[in-house]
Design a protein around this motif. Structure first.
Motif, mmCIF file in Angstrom:
data_model
loop_
_atom_site.group_PDB
_atom_site.id
_atom_site.type_symbol
_atom_site.label_atom_id
_atom_site.label_comp_id
_atom_site.label_asym_id
_atom_site.label_seq_id
_atom_site.Cartn_x
_atom_site.Cartn_y
_atom_site.Cartn_z
ATOM 1 N N ARG A 16 73.152 -1.977 10.695
ATOM 2 C CA ARG A 16 72.972 -0.536 10.951
ATOM 3 C C ARG A 16 71.858 0.009 10.053
ATOM 4 N NH1 ARG A 16 77.744 0.885 9.811
ATOM 5 N NH2 ARG A 16 78.602 0.699 11.918
ATOM 6 N N GLN A 17 71.878 -0.392 8.775
ATOM 7 C CA GLN A 17 70.853 0.059 7.840
ATOM 8 C C GLN A 17 69.478 -0.458 8.235
ATOM 9 O OE1 GLN A 17 71.218 2.314 5.222
ATOM 10 N NE2 GLN A 17 68.988 2.246 5.424
ATOM 11 N N ALA A 18 69.402 -1.695 8.704
ATOM 12 C CA ALA A 18 68.121 -2.257 9.147
ATOM 13 C C ALA A 18 67.555 -1.434 10.301
ATOM 14 C CB ALA A 18 68.292 -3.720 9.557
ATOM 15 N N LEU A 19 68.398 -1.046 11.236
ATOM 16 C CA LEU A 19 67.928 -0.234 12.363
ATOM 17 C C LEU A 19 67.521 1.162 11.906
ATOM 18 C CD1 LEU A 19 70.411 -1.393 15.121
ATOM 19 C CD2 LEU A 19 67.955 -1.841 15.019
ATOM 20 N N GLN A 20 68.233 1.712 10.934
ATOM 21 C CA GLN A 20 67.845 3.007 10.389
ATOM 22 C C GLN A 20 66.511 2.906 9.647
ATOM 23 O OE1 GLN A 20 71.399 3.967 8.177
ATOM 24 N NE2 GLN A 20 72.384 4.894 9.958
ATOM 25 N N ASP A 21 66.294 1.785 8.957
ATOM 26 C CA ASP A 21 65.007 1.553 8.289
ATOM 27 C C ASP A 21 63.883 1.448 9.316
ATOM 28 O OD1 ASP A 21 66.409 1.515 5.900
ATOM 29 O OD2 ASP A 21 66.298 -0.667 5.643
ATOM 30 N N LEU A 22 64.154 0.755 10.414
ATOM 31 C CA LEU A 22 63.166 0.650 11.490
ATOM 32 C C LEU A 22 62.860 2.030 12.061
ATOM 33 C CD1 LEU A 22 61.393 -0.978 13.435
ATOM 34 C CD2 LEU A 22 63.433 -1.298 14.866
ATOM 35 N N ALA A 23 63.897 2.826 12.270
ATOM 36 C CA ALA A 23 63.702 4.183 12.796
ATOM 37 C C ALA A 23 62.841 5.011 11.838
ATOM 38 C CB ALA A 23 65.053 4.859 13.018
ATOM 39 N N SER B 133 72.703 -11.324 13.264
ATOM 40 C CA SER B 133 72.599 -10.307 12.217
ATOM 41 C C SER B 133 71.500 -10.643 11.212
ATOM 42 C CB SER B 133 73.945 -10.146 11.517
ATOM 43 O OG SER B 133 74.373 -11.380 10.963
ATOM 44 N N ASP B 134 71.444 -11.894 10.769
ATOM 45 C CA ASP B 134 70.421 -12.291 9.797
ATOM 46 C C ASP B 134 69.020 -12.159 10.372
ATOM 47 O OD1 ASP B 134 72.233 -12.827 7.763
ATOM 48 O OD2 ASP B 134 72.370 -14.967 8.236
ATOM 49 N N ASP B 135 68.844 -12.531 11.632
ATOM 50 C CA ASP B 135 67.525 -12.430 12.247
ATOM 51 C C ASP B 135 67.108 -10.976 12.436
ATOM 52 O OD1 ASP B 135 67.112 -15.152 12.216
ATOM 53 O OD2 ASP B 135 67.656 -15.446 14.324
ATOM 54 N N LEU B 136 68.043 -10.090 12.756
ATOM 55 C CA LEU B 136 67.708 -8.671 12.882
ATOM 56 C C LEU B 136 67.202 -8.137 11.549
ATOM 57 C CD1 LEU B 136 67.658 -5.937 14.359
ATOM 58 C CD2 LEU B 136 70.008 -5.610 13.554
ATOM 59 N N VAL B 137 67.920 -8.423 10.492
ATOM 60 C CA VAL B 137 67.523 -7.951 9.164
ATOM 61 C C VAL B 137 66.155 -8.523 8.792
ATOM 62 C CG1 VAL B 137 68.120 -8.012 6.716
ATOM 63 C CG2 VAL B 137 69.897 -7.527 8.409
ATOM 64 N N ALA B 138 65.941 -9.804 9.047
ATOM 65 C CA ALA B 138 64.655 -10.440 8.738
ATOM 66 C C ALA B 138 63.521 -9.839 9.561
ATOM 67 C CB ALA B 138 64.746 -11.947 8.973
ATOM 68 N N LEU B 139 63.767 -9.537 10.830
ATOM 69 C CA LEU B 139 62.746 -8.908 11.672
ATOM 70 C C LEU B 139 62.320 -7.563 11.102
ATOM 71 C CD1 LEU B 139 64.035 -9.584 15.284
ATOM 72 C CD2 LEU B 139 61.831 -10.300 14.367
ATOM 73 N N VAL B 140 63.283 -6.739 10.762
ATOM 74 C CA VAL B 140 62.985 -5.397 10.271
ATOM 75 C C VAL B 140 62.270 -5.459 8.925
ATOM 76 C CG1 VAL B 140 63.993 -3.210 9.520
ATOM 77 C CG2 VAL B 140 64.833 -4.319 11.595
ATOM 78 N N ARG B 141 62.645 -6.411 8.091
ATOM 79 C CA ARG B 141 61.998 -6.559 6.778
ATOM 80 C C ARG B 141 60.604 -7.177 6.877
ATOM 81 N NH1 ARG B 141 67.048 -9.009 3.315
ATOM 82 N NH2 ARG B 141 68.201 -7.049 3.126
#
Length: 112
Positions: A8-15, A74-82
């Motif tokens: 959720r935080q990764a998506l908020q960071d992307l936003a 989940s790990d790949d989503l976080v890695a993508l956003v970072r």
């Protein structure tokens, strides 16, 4: 494995990142579509809308009618956003699946 809160935080960071770039992107990209982000290893999902270069109305839960659907772990989503995982390579290696019409994919690529 990342947690639901980390996703959720990764998506908020992307936003937030898209928001900071929205003014310049809006002039180049005309994209207004619903988005679903499905986290396969956590059996959860998030949904929102891409509008005027922004990711808005982000909420928990799936949107089966979303025009753009991203599926990943989940790990790949976080890695993508970072920025630790390249989206093109991730798609090619089947770590990320993006379902959208080809024109939307080209526009989405300009946003990211």
């Amino acid at each position: 494995m990342a947690t639901v809160d980390e996703c959720r935080q990764a998506l908020q960071d992307l936003a937030a990142r898209l928001e900071s770039n929205a003014q310049t992107v809006r002039e180049r990209v005309d994209l207004d579509r619903t988005l679903a982000c499905r986290i396969t290893d956590l059996q959860t999902a998030f949904h929102g809308r891409i509008s005027d270069g922004r990711l808005v109305d982000l909420a928990d839960g799936d949107d089966p009618k979303a025009k753009i659907a991203l599926s990943t772990t989940s790990d790949d989503l976080v890695a993508l956003v970072r920025g630790e995982l390249d989206v093109t390579r991730a798609v090619a290696n089947r770590r990320v699946s993006i379902k959208a019409n080809p024109f939307d994919l080209m526009k989405l690529r300009k946003l990211l």
